[in-house]
Scaffold this active site. Sequence first.
Site, PDB file in Angstrom:
ATOM      1  N   SER A 124       0.834  -1.203   0.000  1.00  0.00           N
ATOM      2  CA  SER A 124       0.000   0.000   0.000  1.00  0.00           C
ATOM      3  C   SER A 124       0.874   1.261   0.000  1.00  0.00           C
ATOM      4  CB  SER A 124      -0.953  -0.071   1.200  1.00  0.00           C
ATOM      5  OG  SER A 124      -2.033   0.788   1.018  1.00  0.00           O
ATOM      6  N   ASP A 244     -10.615  -3.747  -4.731  1.00  0.00           N
ATOM      7  CA  ASP A 244     -10.090  -2.747  -3.802  1.00  0.00           C
ATOM      8  C   ASP A 244     -11.047  -1.562  -3.704  1.00  0.00           C
ATOM      9  OD1 ASP A 244      -8.502  -0.934  -2.353  1.00  0.00           O
ATOM     10  OD2 ASP A 244      -6.660  -1.640  -3.321  1.00  0.00           O
ATOM     11  N   HIS A 312      -8.468  -4.868  -0.904  1.00  0.00           N
ATOM     12  CA  HIS A 312      -7.161  -4.251  -0.660  1.00  0.00           C
ATOM     13  C   HIS A 312      -6.267  -5.149   0.198  1.00  0.00           C
ATOM     14  CE1 HIS A 312      -4.374  -0.937  -0.502  1.00  0.00           C
ATOM     15  NE2 HIS A 312      -4.416  -0.863   0.813  1.00  0.00           N
TER      16      HIS A 312
END
Length: 389
Positions: A124, A244, A312
């Site tokens: 991320s 996501d 995610h």
Amino acid sequence: MRPLLPSNLLLGVLLIPLHLLLSTATVTKAASLSFSPPKPHPLVIWHGLGDSAHSEAMSSFIGQLQEAFPGLYVHSVSMSPTGDDSEDRKAGFFGKASEDVEFACKQIAEVDELKNGFDAIGFSQGGQFLRAYVEKCNLPKVRNLVTFGSQHMGISDFPACTPTDFLCRIAESALRGGVYTDYAQSHLISAQYFRNPRDPNGFAKYLEKNDFIKDINNEVEINKTYAENLLSLDNFVMIMFDKDITVEPKQSSWFASYPIANETDSIGQAKPSPTNEVVPLRQSSIYLEDRIGLKKLDERGSLVMELCHGIHMQIDGACQMKVFGKFIGTPISPHFVPRGLRVWLARLLYGVLGLRIQDVGDEVLAQLFLVLLIVSGLKLLVGMGRNKW
Ligand SMILES: *[C@@H]1O[C@H](CO)[C@@H](O)[C@H](O)[C@H]1NC(C)=O
Ligand SMILES: *[C@@H]1O[C@H](CO)[C@@H](O)[C@H](O)[C@H]1NC(C)=O
């Protein structure tokens, strides 16, 4: 590139016998290495927002890696000088991203095990931080950079906090004071990669105030070092998660973003862009103008965009397979073809045959090298023969 070789077919025909020839060499090479199995390339990991360098989740991921690749050295980047996990977790929300990257540059440079280079995985926001490491420092060098669900073109909305995540909620309420205040741009990490091109007023402020994502994307000013360093990667692998909803838009993981909205409508009022469609990387100016080297990486087959199924950071076995053993955990082995030539050959291989080195293996590269040597040798001989006549 085409004139270099008579035809794809000829190349294919030439590769077959050479491959047979060289496979004996490969066996001998493997046998001589069996005394001490080659160590995998060391690895640096940078965790995501809300996580910390030695959390349970990170330790379990590192454990899985080390089980799969015995002898793998892993350094987990921490923003705490003492390696304190709560301090590190807090630094994911609060701080100045460019300073964090500088801190990481110093930290990484001090690790002996990394001094000959390493592979890197960014989770991320850790992904854009590690990209910044490559662009700004890259000492020691990164070989393969892999980013999972990163926000390379920023985010145009903030993800919701879970009710019990107090740090997240403190950061969220601080953001209500404004994303582009001097305070937010130097104290709130996610504000430093907030970029909403659909809001004309906000976008103008972004261009004025941001000094992180705008900087590392060479969006306004160009720093040539960034592109040079990014081009020194063997591969830049970007993973997007298809479900996501944390990253808005999720395609930011592949460097896509919403188009820049029109400044004003006919009555002079700011008008948000009507479209929900993102501009894909290959159609956007960062690529077309090759502002950070992505186009060149792509043309030589070194820009890899992979899709993982899930929300995610849902890195399941199938998702791991796209990276492990291919870009991460591969053994350190001497290359018989020099680096500059490798890059050139990789480009040729990808441009003519559409093959990437990591899919075909280094042997094929060596064979291609031999083919070119033979072809140019023959050409030279023919040329010399002609001159004599
Ligand atoms: C470009 O980036 C490099 C690496 O971070 C830095 O040393 C250099 O000062 C920058 N150049 C300019 C003109 O900002
Ligand atoms: C909006 O205006 C800019 C010029 O300021 C122009 O380049 C762009 O193409 C326009 N965008 C759309 C979607 O019409």
